[in-house]
Design an enzyme around this catalytic site. Structure first.
Site, PDB file in Angstrom:
ATOM      1  N   ARG A  64       0.778  -1.362  -0.128  1.00 43.85           N
ATOM      2  CA  ARG A  64       0.122  -0.034  -0.186  1.00 43.85           C
ATOM      3  C   ARG A  64       0.705   1.292   0.030  1.00 43.85           C
ATOM      4  O   ARG A  64       0.602   2.310  -0.567  1.00 43.85           O
ATOM      5  CB  ARG A  64      -0.793  -0.012   1.154  1.00 43.85           C
ATOM      6  CG  ARG A  64      -1.823  -1.040   1.277  1.00 43.85           C
ATOM      7  CD  ARG A  64      -3.002  -1.196   2.349  1.00 43.85           C
ATOM      8  NE  ARG A  64      -3.658   0.130   2.332  1.00 43.85           N
ATOM      9  CZ  ARG A  64      -4.347   0.403   3.609  1.00 43.85           C
ATOM     10  NH1 ARG A  64      -4.156  -0.249   4.691  1.00 43.85           N
ATOM     11  NH2 ARG A  64      -5.212   1.495   3.621  1.00 43.85           N
ATOM     12  N   ASP A  88      -3.255   7.742   3.292  1.00 38.23           N
ATOM     13  CA  ASP A  88      -2.509   8.136   2.023  1.00 38.23           C
ATOM     14  C   ASP A  88      -2.143   9.730   2.414  1.00 38.23           C
ATOM     15  O   ASP A  88      -2.749  10.344   3.189  1.00 38.23           O
ATOM     16  CB  ASP A  88      -3.272   7.981   0.848  1.00 38.23           C
ATOM     17  CG  ASP A  88      -4.577   8.830   0.935  1.00 38.23           C
ATOM     18  OD1 ASP A  88      -5.629   8.195   0.600  1.00 38.23           O
ATOM     19  OD2 ASP A  88      -4.508  10.101   0.942  1.00 38.23           O
ATOM     20  N   HIS A 107      -5.833   7.863  11.713  1.00 38.45           N
ATOM     21  CA  HIS A 107      -5.311   6.517  11.712  1.00 38.45           C
ATOM     22  C   HIS A 107      -4.108   6.328  11.132  1.00 38.45           C
ATOM     23  O   HIS A 107      -3.724   5.315  10.826  1.00 38.45           O
ATOM     24  CB  HIS A 107      -6.341   5.848  10.697  1.00 38.45           C
ATOM     25  CG  HIS A 107      -7.727   5.669  11.235  1.00 38.45           C
ATOM     26  ND1 HIS A 107      -9.009   5.220  10.334  1.00 38.45           N
ATOM     27  CD2 HIS A 107      -8.427   5.820  12.332  1.00 38.45           C
ATOM     28  CE1 HIS A 107     -10.072   5.219  11.185  1.00 38.45           C
ATOM     29  NE2 HIS A 107      -9.673   5.419  12.447  1.00 38.45           N
ATOM     30  N   CYS A 139       8.781   3.664  15.585  1.00 37.85           N
ATOM     31  CA  CYS A 139       9.733   2.610  16.260  1.00 37.85           C
ATOM     32  C   CYS A 139       9.221   2.474  17.713  1.00 37.85           C
ATOM     33  O   CYS A 139       8.957   3.330  18.480  1.00 37.85           O
ATOM     34  CB  CYS A 139      11.126   3.105  16.563  1.00 37.85           C
ATOM     35  SG  CYS A 139      12.158   2.175  17.488  1.00 37.85           S
ATOM     36  N   CYS A 146      16.049   1.478  12.883  1.00 37.55           N
ATOM     37  CA  CYS A 146      15.612   2.444  13.293  1.00 37.55           C
ATOM     38  C   CYS A 146      16.658   3.530  13.286  1.00 37.55           C
ATOM     39  O   CYS A 146      17.574   3.635  13.843  1.00 37.55           O
ATOM     40  CB  CYS A 146      14.833   2.735  14.924  1.00 37.55           C
ATOM     41  SG  CYS A 146      14.586   4.120  15.525  1.00 37.55           S
ATOM     42  N   CYS A 158      17.404   4.676  17.136  1.00 37.37           N
ATOM     43  CA  CYS A 158      17.997   4.081  18.142  1.00 37.37           C
ATOM     44  C   CYS A 158      18.518   2.664  17.484  1.00 37.37           C
ATOM     45  O   CYS A 158      18.944   1.838  18.396  1.00 37.37           O
ATOM     46  CB  CYS A 158      16.667   3.566  19.115  1.00 37.37           C
ATOM     47  SG  CYS A 158      15.582   2.593  18.553  1.00 37.37           S
ATOM     48  N   ASN A 173     -21.112  11.427  -0.215  1.00 40.57           N
ATOM     49  CA  ASN A 173     -20.835   9.963  -0.424  1.00 40.57           C
ATOM     50  C   ASN A 173     -21.318   9.462  -1.741  1.00 40.57           C
ATOM     51  O   ASN A 173     -22.530   9.679  -1.961  1.00 40.57           O
ATOM     52  CB  ASN A 173     -21.113   9.430   0.900  1.00 40.57           C
ATOM     53  CG  ASN A 173     -20.310   8.039   1.330  1.00 40.57           C
ATOM     54  OD1 ASN A 173     -19.147   8.232   1.346  1.00 40.57           O
ATOM     55  ND2 ASN A 173     -20.980   7.000   1.149  1.00 40.57           N
ATOM     56  N   ASP A 205     -22.712   6.267  -1.875  1.00 38.26           N
ATOM     57  CA  ASP A 205     -24.046   5.921  -1.439  1.00 38.26           C
ATOM     58  C   ASP A 205     -24.457   6.351  -0.092  1.00 38.26           C
ATOM     59  O   ASP A 205     -23.693   6.851   0.577  1.00 38.26           O
ATOM     60  CB  ASP A 205     -23.687   4.171  -1.410  1.00 38.26           C
ATOM     61  CG  ASP A 205     -23.004   3.768  -2.555  1.00 38.26           C
ATOM     62  OD1 ASP A 205     -21.962   2.935  -2.325  1.00 38.26           O
ATOM     63  OD2 ASP A 205     -23.186   3.915  -3.457  1.00 38.26           O
TER      64      ASP A 205
HETATM   65  N1  APR Z   1     -16.918   9.073  -4.104  1.00 44.34           N
HETATM   66  C1  APR Z   1     -17.597   9.193  -2.816  1.00 44.34           C
HETATM   67  N2  APR Z   1     -17.731   8.203  -2.165  1.00 44.34           N
HETATM   68  C2  APR Z   1     -17.185   7.087  -2.301  1.00 44.34           C
HETATM   69  C3  APR Z   1     -16.526   6.859  -3.699  1.00 44.34           C
HETATM   70  C4  APR Z   1     -16.389   8.083  -4.666  1.00 44.34           C
HETATM   71  N3  APR Z   1     -15.687   7.896  -5.709  1.00 44.34           N
HETATM   72  N4  APR Z   1     -16.251   5.588  -3.891  1.00 44.34           N
HETATM   73  C5  APR Z   1     -16.535   4.934  -2.611  1.00 44.34           C
HETATM   74  N5  APR Z   1     -17.224   5.816  -1.862  1.00 44.34           N
HETATM   75  C6  APR Z   1     -17.669   5.523  -0.528  1.00 44.34           C
HETATM   76  C7  APR Z   1     -18.829   4.588  -0.323  1.00 44.34           C
HETATM   77  O1  APR Z   1     -19.825   4.285  -0.703  1.00 44.34           O
HETATM   78  C8  APR Z   1     -18.429   3.823   1.076  1.00 44.34           C
HETATM   79  O2  APR Z   1     -19.582   4.674   1.857  1.00 44.34           O
HETATM   80  O3  APR Z   1     -16.687   5.751   0.375  1.00 44.34           O
HETATM   81  C9  APR Z   1     -17.042   4.760   1.475  1.00 44.34           C
HETATM   82  C10 APR Z   1     -15.845   3.918   1.810  1.00 44.34           C
HETATM   83  O4  APR Z   1     -16.163   3.337   2.938  1.00 44.34           O
HETATM   84  P1  APR Z   1     -14.997   2.310   3.328  1.00 44.34           P
HETATM   85  O5  APR Z   1     -14.565   1.351   2.249  1.00 44.34           O
HETATM   86  O6  APR Z   1     -15.732   1.701   4.843  1.00 44.34           O
HETATM   87  O7  APR Z   1     -13.779   3.191   4.039  1.00 44.34           O
HETATM   88  P2  APR Z   1     -13.839   4.185   5.418  1.00 44.34           P
HETATM   89  O8  APR Z   1     -15.418   4.623   5.590  1.00 44.34           O
HETATM   90  O9  APR Z   1     -12.796   5.346   5.050  1.00 44.34           O
HETATM   91  O10 APR Z   1     -13.437   3.100   6.318  1.00 44.34           O
HETATM   92  C11 APR Z   1     -13.234   3.623   7.798  1.00 44.34           C
HETATM   93  O11 APR Z   1     -12.121   1.543   8.249  1.00 44.34           O
HETATM   94  O12 APR Z   1     -11.114  -0.145   7.960  1.00 44.34           O
HETATM   95  C12 APR Z   1     -10.929   1.091   8.574  1.00 44.34           C
HETATM   96  O13 APR Z   1      -9.099   2.144   9.254  1.00 44.34           O
HETATM   97  C13 APR Z   1      -9.925   1.719   8.007  1.00 44.34           C
HETATM   98  O14 APR Z   1     -10.115   4.192   7.827  1.00 44.34           O
HETATM   99  C14 APR Z   1     -10.746   2.919   7.696  1.00 44.34           C
HETATM  100  C15 APR Z   1     -12.104   2.912   8.180  1.00 44.34           C
END
Ligand code: APR
Length: 233
Positions: free
Chosen positions: A59, A94, A109, A117, A136, A139, A201, A203
């Site tokens: 990643r 990222d 996160h 370390c 590290c 250290c 979002n 969805d």
């Molecule tokens: N534009 C807007 N929203 C989007 C897009 C897009 N192009 N593509 C996907 N999504 C939405 C999806 O509908 C979903 O609701 O982004 C969301 C991603 O959800 P997750 O995959 O659950 O990611 P996230 O909410 O960041 O997860 C939270 O969970 O696993 C842990 O540490 C990890 O930080 C992460 C945390």
């Protein structure tokens, strides 16, 4: 209507999806290809450190191959042109917000491009692999781990985040499923503290019903449009 002076934006994996970075819970996402307990818990790391290091090494390499998208750039424009206080709290590890030019970003996160370390507790900017157990720089212990918050570990900078939520007039959640706490609870905290709340979002999420307004669509379309609304242009 209270004057808009203070915005807190929460981002999740969805804001980086159009840059080509996998989300976690969408179809084909990271958690469909890897068991969380194997690669995102301290127990998993203790059980098989090489598996976990390879997961994050891949990643860390991938994130250096992609670029910020229109959503990251729109938030950076808001940061630069708006006269109020903007804080971006991201669940993402990222560095696309920073590469787009955003100036105040809190990684609750952690960050892929940072190595921690556990011996001396120093953090180091890290772009290469960790699987070969490098020393590290401070250290010289060979125990560096990804500077990423695993399930069961405390998210970073929570005091600063709650202080910002207490000041916010507007809380905007972008690209997150609302599946993981404490981030998933910020919308309720913000509402209880008197802020307006907006969700952008792809969805409807698990938390959509908590927002005053929820817009569905791609971040690359919704975020620039919303920023133009705020800037009046
Ligand atoms: N534009 C807007 N929203 C989007 C897009 C897009 N192009 N593509 C996907 N999504 C939405 C999806 O509908 C979903 O609701 O982004 C969301 C991603 O959800 P997750 O995959 O659950 O990611 P996230 O909410 O960041 O997860 C939270 O969970 O696993 C842990 O540490 C990890 O930080 C992460 C945390």
């Amino acid at each position: 209507m209270v004057a808009l002076r203070n915005i807190v934006v929460l981002t999740g994996a969805g804001i980086s999806a159009e840059s080509g970075i996998d989300t976690f819970r969408s179809a084909g996402g990271l958690w469909e290809r890897h068991r969380v307990e194997d690669v995102a818990t301290p127990e998993g790391f203790a059980r098989d450190p090489e598996l976990v290091q390879r997961f994050y090494d891949a990643r860390r390499a991938a994130v250096q191959e992609v670029a910020p998208n229109a959503a990251h750039e729109a938030l950076a424009r808001l940061d630069a042109e708006w006269g109020g206080e903007l804080l971006i709290v991201t669940q993402n590890v990222d560095d696309l917000h920073e590469r787009a030019g955003a100036s105040r970003v809190l990684h609750m996160h952690g960050e892929l491009l940072s190595a921690l370390c556990p011996v001396c507790e120093r953090r180091h900017r890290w772009t290469g692999p960790l699987v070969d157990r490098p020393a590290c720089p401070t250290c010289e212990a060979h125990s560096l781990r990804p500077d990423v918050v695993w399930f069961g570990e405390m998210p970073y900078q929570m005091d600063r985040i709650y202080a910002a939520l207490r000041q916010a007039n507007l809380f905007v959640s972008i690209g997150t499923s609302g599946a993981v706490y404490p981030a998933a609870g910020f919308v309720r905290d913000a509402r209880d503290l008197g802020a307006r709340t907006l969700e952008l979002n792809l969805d409807r999420s698990e938390g959509s019903h908590w927002f005053h307004e929820s817009r569905q669509g791609r971040a690359g379309d919704l975020v620039p449009h919303w920023v133009s609304e705020i800037l009046g242009s």
